[in-house]
Design an enzyme around this catalytic site. Structure first.
Site, PDB file in Angstrom:
ATOM      1  N   THR A  14     -96.970  -3.512 -98.327  1.00 47.93           N
ATOM      2  CA  THR A  14     -95.981  -4.369 -97.653  1.00 47.93           C
ATOM      3  C   THR A  14     -94.566  -4.127 -98.171  1.00 47.93           C
ATOM      4  O   THR A  14     -94.382  -3.783 -99.346  1.00 47.93           O
ATOM      5  CB  THR A  14     -96.353  -5.857 -97.860  1.00 47.93           C
ATOM      6  OG1 THR A  14     -95.298  -6.672 -97.347  1.00 47.93           O
ATOM      7  CG2 THR A  14     -96.563  -6.222 -99.322  1.00 47.93           C
ATOM      8  N   ASP A  15     -93.584  -4.369 -97.315  1.00 44.78           N
ATOM      9  CA  ASP A  15     -92.179  -4.262 -97.738  1.00 44.78           C
ATOM     10  C   ASP A  15     -91.812  -5.346 -98.750  1.00 44.78           C
ATOM     11  O   ASP A  15     -90.804  -5.237 -99.451  1.00 44.78           O
ATOM     12  CB  ASP A  15     -91.235  -4.328 -96.519  1.00 44.78           C
ATOM     13  CG  ASP A  15     -91.310  -5.620 -95.716  1.00 44.78           C
ATOM     14  OD1 ASP A  15     -92.151  -6.497 -96.039  1.00 44.78           O
ATOM     15  OD2 ASP A  15     -90.525  -5.774 -94.754  1.00 44.78           O
ATOM     16  N   GLU A  16     -92.639  -6.395 -98.837  1.00 42.89           N
ATOM     17  CA  GLU A  16     -92.311  -7.507 -99.750  1.00 42.89           C
ATOM     18  C   GLU A  16     -92.296  -7.065-101.210  1.00 42.89           C
ATOM     19  O   GLU A  16     -91.726  -7.758-102.055  1.00 42.89           O
ATOM     20  CB  GLU A  16     -93.291  -8.673 -99.569  1.00 42.89           C
ATOM     21  CG  GLU A  16     -93.235  -9.264 -98.185  1.00 42.89           C
ATOM     22  CD  GLU A  16     -93.732 -10.703 -98.100  1.00 42.89           C
ATOM     23  OE1 GLU A  16     -93.924 -11.341 -99.140  1.00 42.89           O
ATOM     24  OE2 GLU A  16     -93.914 -11.172 -96.969  1.00 42.89           O
ATOM     25  N   TYR A  44     -97.744 -13.607-103.795  1.00 42.41           N
ATOM     26  CA  TYR A  44     -98.339 -12.641-102.864  1.00 42.41           C
ATOM     27  C   TYR A  44     -97.750 -11.249-103.092  1.00 42.41           C
ATOM     28  O   TYR A  44     -98.485 -10.271-103.250  1.00 42.41           O
ATOM     29  CB  TYR A  44     -98.122 -13.096-101.406  1.00 42.41           C
ATOM     30  CG  TYR A  44     -98.332 -11.978-100.401  1.00 42.41           C
ATOM     31  CD1 TYR A  44     -99.611 -11.475-100.133  1.00 42.41           C
ATOM     32  CD2 TYR A  44     -97.252 -11.402 -99.727  1.00 42.41           C
ATOM     33  CE1 TYR A  44     -99.797 -10.437 -99.229  1.00 42.41           C
ATOM     34  CE2 TYR A  44     -97.433 -10.375 -98.816  1.00 42.41           C
ATOM     35  CZ  TYR A  44     -98.705  -9.893 -98.578  1.00 42.41           C
ATOM     36  OH  TYR A  44     -98.890  -8.861 -97.684  1.00 42.41           O
TER      37      TYR A  44
HETATM   38  P1  NAD Z   1    -105.272 -11.129 -92.557  1.00 41.11           P
HETATM   39  O1  NAD Z   1    -105.211 -12.252 -93.520  1.00 41.11           O
HETATM   40  O2  NAD Z   1    -105.189 -11.437 -91.101  1.00 41.11           O
HETATM   41  O3  NAD Z   1    -106.620 -10.295 -92.782  1.00 41.11           O
HETATM   42  C1  NAD Z   1    -107.122 -10.030 -94.057  1.00 41.11           C
HETATM   43  C2  NAD Z   1    -108.598  -9.634 -93.912  1.00 41.11           C
HETATM   44  O4  NAD Z   1    -109.092  -9.249 -95.210  1.00 41.11           O
HETATM   45  C3  NAD Z   1    -109.505 -10.773 -93.420  1.00 41.11           C
HETATM   46  O5  NAD Z   1    -110.382 -10.302 -92.428  1.00 41.11           O
HETATM   47  C4  NAD Z   1    -110.254 -11.204 -94.674  1.00 41.11           C
HETATM   48  O6  NAD Z   1    -111.538 -11.752 -94.404  1.00 41.11           O
HETATM   49  C5  NAD Z   1    -110.344  -9.884 -95.432  1.00 41.11           C
HETATM   50  N1  NAD Z   1    -110.503 -10.080 -96.883  1.00 41.11           N
HETATM   51  C6  NAD Z   1    -109.733 -10.840 -97.707  1.00 41.11           C
HETATM   52  N2  NAD Z   1    -110.210 -10.789 -98.953  1.00 41.11           N
HETATM   53  C7  NAD Z   1    -111.319  -9.991 -98.933  1.00 41.11           C
HETATM   54  C8  NAD Z   1    -112.261  -9.579 -99.903  1.00 41.11           C
HETATM   55  N3  NAD Z   1    -112.176  -9.998-101.170  1.00 41.11           N
HETATM   56  N4  NAD Z   1    -113.260  -8.763 -99.523  1.00 41.11           N
HETATM   57  C9  NAD Z   1    -113.382  -8.349 -98.229  1.00 41.11           C
HETATM   58  N5  NAD Z   1    -112.534  -8.727 -97.260  1.00 41.11           N
HETATM   59  C10 NAD Z   1    -111.506  -9.537 -97.602  1.00 41.11           C
HETATM   60  O7  NAD Z   1    -104.119 -10.139 -92.998  1.00 41.11           O
HETATM   61  P2  NAD Z   1    -103.257  -9.101 -92.130  1.00 41.11           P
HETATM   62  O8  NAD Z   1    -102.006  -9.751 -91.726  1.00 41.11           O
HETATM   63  O9  NAD Z   1    -104.130  -8.472 -91.114  1.00 41.11           O
HETATM   64  O10 NAD Z   1    -102.885  -8.051 -93.264  1.00 41.11           O
HETATM   65  C11 NAD Z   1    -103.732  -6.935 -93.524  1.00 41.11           C
HETATM   66  C12 NAD Z   1    -103.125  -6.081 -94.624  1.00 41.11           C
HETATM   67  O11 NAD Z   1    -101.841  -5.625 -94.222  1.00 41.11           O
HETATM   68  C13 NAD Z   1    -102.908  -6.830 -95.943  1.00 41.11           C
HETATM   69  O12 NAD Z   1    -103.205  -5.939 -97.000  1.00 41.11           O
HETATM   70  C14 NAD Z   1    -101.420  -7.177 -95.924  1.00 41.11           C
HETATM   71  O13 NAD Z   1    -100.913  -7.275 -97.229  1.00 41.11           O
HETATM   72  C15 NAD Z   1    -100.855  -5.976 -95.196  1.00 41.11           C
HETATM   73  N6  NAD Z   1     -99.598  -6.193 -94.465  1.00 41.11           N
HETATM   74  C16 NAD Z   1     -99.511  -7.203 -93.558  1.00 41.11           C
HETATM   75  C17 NAD Z   1     -98.335  -7.352 -92.826  1.00 41.11           C
HETATM   76  C18 NAD Z   1     -98.187  -8.446 -91.779  1.00 41.11           C
HETATM   77  O14 NAD Z   1     -97.107  -8.618 -91.222  1.00 41.11           O
HETATM   78  N7  NAD Z   1     -99.237  -9.186 -91.439  1.00 41.11           N
HETATM   79  C19 NAD Z   1     -97.256  -6.488 -93.042  1.00 41.11           C
HETATM   80  C20 NAD Z   1     -97.382  -5.471 -94.001  1.00 41.11           C
HETATM   81  C21 NAD Z   1     -98.571  -5.331 -94.702  1.00 41.11           C
HETATM   82  O1  DAU Z   2     -93.032  -8.455 -94.655  1.00 36.75           O
HETATM   83  C1  DAU Z   2     -94.400  -8.234 -94.513  1.00 36.75           C
HETATM   84  C2  DAU Z   2     -95.145  -9.520 -94.748  1.00 36.75           C
HETATM   85  O2  DAU Z   2     -94.945 -10.335 -93.601  1.00 36.75           O
HETATM   86  C3  DAU Z   2     -96.635  -9.313 -94.987  1.00 36.75           C
HETATM   87  O3  DAU Z   2     -96.817  -8.559 -96.159  1.00 36.75           O
HETATM   88  C4  DAU Z   2     -97.364 -10.665 -95.088  1.00 36.75           C
HETATM   89  O4  DAU Z   2     -98.753 -10.460 -95.209  1.00 36.75           O
HETATM   90  C5  DAU Z   2     -97.081 -11.450 -93.826  1.00 36.75           C
HETATM   91  O5  DAU Z   2     -97.678 -12.731 -93.919  1.00 36.75           O
HETATM   92  C6  DAU Z   2     -95.572 -11.590 -93.602  1.00 36.75           C
HETATM   93  O6  DAU Z   2     -94.979 -12.455 -94.602  1.00 36.75           O
HETATM   94  P1  DAU Z   2     -93.871 -13.544 -94.204  1.00 36.75           P
HETATM   95  O7  DAU Z   2     -93.812 -14.571 -95.256  1.00 36.75           O
HETATM   96  O8  DAU Z   2     -92.606 -12.875 -93.807  1.00 36.75           O
HETATM   97  O9  DAU Z   2     -94.578 -14.132 -92.858  1.00 36.75           O
HETATM   98  P2  DAU Z   2     -94.693 -15.613 -92.298  1.00 36.75           P
HETATM   99  O10 DAU Z   2     -95.183 -15.496 -90.887  1.00 36.75           O
HETATM  100  O11 DAU Z   2     -95.428 -16.510 -93.210  1.00 36.75           O
HETATM  101  O12 DAU Z   2     -93.169 -16.097 -92.257  1.00 36.75           O
HETATM  102  C7  DAU Z   2     -92.184 -15.370 -91.530  1.00 36.75           C
HETATM  103  C8  DAU Z   2     -90.841 -16.073 -91.737  1.00 36.75           C
HETATM  104  O13 DAU Z   2     -90.906 -17.343 -91.060  1.00 36.75           O
HETATM  105  C9  DAU Z   2     -90.552 -16.382 -93.179  1.00 36.75           C
HETATM  106  O14 DAU Z   2     -89.177 -16.202 -93.444  1.00 36.75           O
HETATM  107  C10 DAU Z   2     -90.907 -17.858 -93.350  1.00 36.75           C
HETATM  108  C11 DAU Z   2     -90.661 -18.420 -91.973  1.00 36.75           C
HETATM  109  N1  DAU Z   2     -91.565 -19.545 -91.588  1.00 36.75           N
HETATM  110  C12 DAU Z   2     -92.911 -19.330 -91.677  1.00 36.75           C
HETATM  111  C13 DAU Z   2     -93.808 -20.328 -91.354  1.00 36.75           C
HETATM  112  C14 DAU Z   2     -95.301 -20.094 -91.462  1.00 36.75           C
HETATM  113  C15 DAU Z   2     -91.050 -20.751 -91.130  1.00 36.75           C
HETATM  114  O15 DAU Z   2     -89.817 -20.912 -91.007  1.00 36.75           O
HETATM  115  N2  DAU Z   2     -91.933 -21.748 -90.799  1.00 36.75           N
HETATM  116  C16 DAU Z   2     -93.288 -21.592 -90.900  1.00 36.75           C
HETATM  117  O16 DAU Z   2     -94.039 -22.547 -90.589  1.00 36.75           O
END
Ligand code: NAD
Ligand code: DAU
Length: 352
Positions: A137-139, A165
């Site tokens: 992730t970019d985080e 996280y």
């Molecule tokens: P998500 O929470 O929707 O999915 C996570 C999945 O991993 C779930 O199906 C969960 O059951 C499984 N999981 C969690 N812990 C586990 C364990 N111990 N063993 C087996 N399975 C397990 O998350 P997502 O948004 O789909 O993110 C997927 C990946 O991409 C993560 O590694 C996250 O850090 C990364 N990522 C997400 C974003 C985003 O915007 N959502 C951006 C950049 C990177």
């Molecule tokens: O940047 C990549 C990341 O993006 C991933 O690595 C994470 O897994 C993914 O969850 C996401 O993180 P964010 O914290 O950016 O996503 P989230 O949807 O939780 O929040 C997006 C933005 O919106 C953030 O600045 C917080 C804000 N927010 C979020 C929620 C849930 C609100 O203002 N209100 C809310 O209720």
């Protein structure tokens, strides 16, 4: 750049394939790489939903295994069977990490270590170790200020996570680099910005806000709403992963982003407009603790070396399409919000 790292008939182990990005990836890969077969290892934590993949669950190229990445007994037999591991499984929600750090450390850090050790064992036993792909992730780069819009994260930006996280993902990311350097594993890492698209668990901002509005509830906007995120359609992310797997070099790291920076306020206004609602539906709430101000990804390396371009992320059209998906799939998100989606495993897999 190396020649294609994996075969057209590769066996690919996906971890976390029942989550948002993982399930979109499984579907995308089966469609775009017809020779691949995929094993999906997922423990079905709260965000893992088998219903995300009902349309492909009977595909002979697909196999689901319920198991935990923290357990070597679950992981090792699967790693031995595959040519590539694409490691999505993680605890992914920042707000949950503020409430309870424990699962983030065990799943994200220790789980990644177990995965890497399983690959390492194949190598040290003299077998052909699979390529290990880490979905990062970019985080991990920390937070950028709002008053210097020219600043962006490159792959050389120091890793400086500010939250639980992001620290857990940084720990995993650094372990991947360590296993490449120390044990010579063929690893690939991507660091991607915020994804949007179908099947996202409705605790993340876009599906939360859309489904709240459908239910006639206000949307909780954190702080002043000026925090900035870079939004990328999940299928553009999936395409980047396949491209880096096939064309990237061992040990390579690529940023993935959409050059699509938006403040949360701008995002919220657009969602409200697309839903035909008024600004009175915004409820300003207390800010997230340690809320990162701005993420901005520079994906120049990925575009230049691999030739990837996002083609599905342009706003407002792409956001409108995603909003429409949630409007058109109330059965999916209502079952998730009510918790009913958890019954599906018993119904579908009991006795198997
Ligand atoms: P998500 O929470 O929707 O999915 C996570 C999945 O991993 C779930 O199906 C969960 O059951 C499984 N999981 C969690 N812990 C586990 C364990 N111990 N063993 C087996 N399975 C397990 O998350 P997502 O948004 O789909 O993110 C997927 C990946 O991409 C993560 O590694 C996250 O850090 C990364 N990522 C997400 C974003 C985003 O915007 N959502 C951006 C950049 C990177
Ligand atoms: O940047 C990549 C990341 O993006 C991933 O690595 C994470 O897994 C993914 O969850 C996401 O993180 P964010 O914290 O950016 O996503 P989230 O949807 O939780 O929040 C997006 C933005 O919106 C953030 O600045 C917080 C804000 N927010 C979020 C929620 C849930 C609100 O203002 N209100 C809310 O209720």
């Amino acid at each position: 750049m190396t020649s294609k790292a994996i075969r057209d008939d590769a066996k690919v182990l996906v971890t976390g394939g029942c989550g948002f990005i993982g399930s979109n990836f499984v579907r995308f890969a089966l469609e775009n790489r017809p020779g691949w077969s995929i094993i999906n290892l997922d423990c079905l934590s709260y965000s893992g939903n088998l219903e995300n993949l009902t349309d492909i669950e009977d595909d002979p190229r697909y196999e689901f295994v319920k198991g935990d990445i923290r357990n070597m007994e679950d992981v090792e037999p699967l790693v031995k069977r595959c040519d590539a591991v694409i490691h999505f499984a993680a605890e992914s929600h920042v707000d949950r990490s503020i409430l309870d750090a424990g699962p983030f450390i065990t799943s994200n850090v220790q789980g990644t270590q177990v995965m890497l050790d399983a690959v390492r064992r194949v190598k040290s036993d003299g077998g052909k170790a699979p390529v290990f792909f880490f979905v990062g992730t970019d985080e991990v780069y920390g937070s950028l200020p709002l008053d210097q819009p020219e600043l962006m994260f490159t792959e050389e930006t120091p890793i400086q996570p500010r939250g639980v996280y992001s620290a857990s993902k940084a720990g995993a990311d650094l372990l991947v680099q360590a296993y490449h350097e120390t044990f010579g594993l063929d690893t690939r890492t991507t660091r991607c910005s915020n994804n949007f698209g179908p099947y996202q668990f409705p605790e993340k901002v876009i599906p939360l806000f859309v489904t709240n509005l459908i239910e006639g509830q206000q949307v909780p906007l954190y702080g002043d709403g000026l925090n900035v995120r870079d939004w990328l359609h999940v299928d553009d992310h999936c395409e980047a992963i396949i491209a880096v797997l096939e064309k990237g070099a061992a040990g390579s790291i690529y940023n993935v982003g959409g050059n699509n920076e938006r403040t949360n306020l701008e995002l919220t206004h657009l969602i409200i407009e697309l839903m035909g609602k008024g600004k009175d539906m915004i409820r300003h709430v207390e800010d997230r603790l340690g809320h990162d101000r701005r993420y901005a990804i520079d994906p120049t390396r990925l575009k230049g070396e691999i030739g990837w371009q996002p083609t599905r992320s342009a706003w407002p059209e792409a956001l409108e399409e995603t909003v429409k998906w949630y409007v058109d799939h109330p059965d999916w998100w209502k079952r998730v919000k009510s918790g009913a989606y958890r019954e599906y495993y018993e119904k579908q897999y009991a006795g198997r």
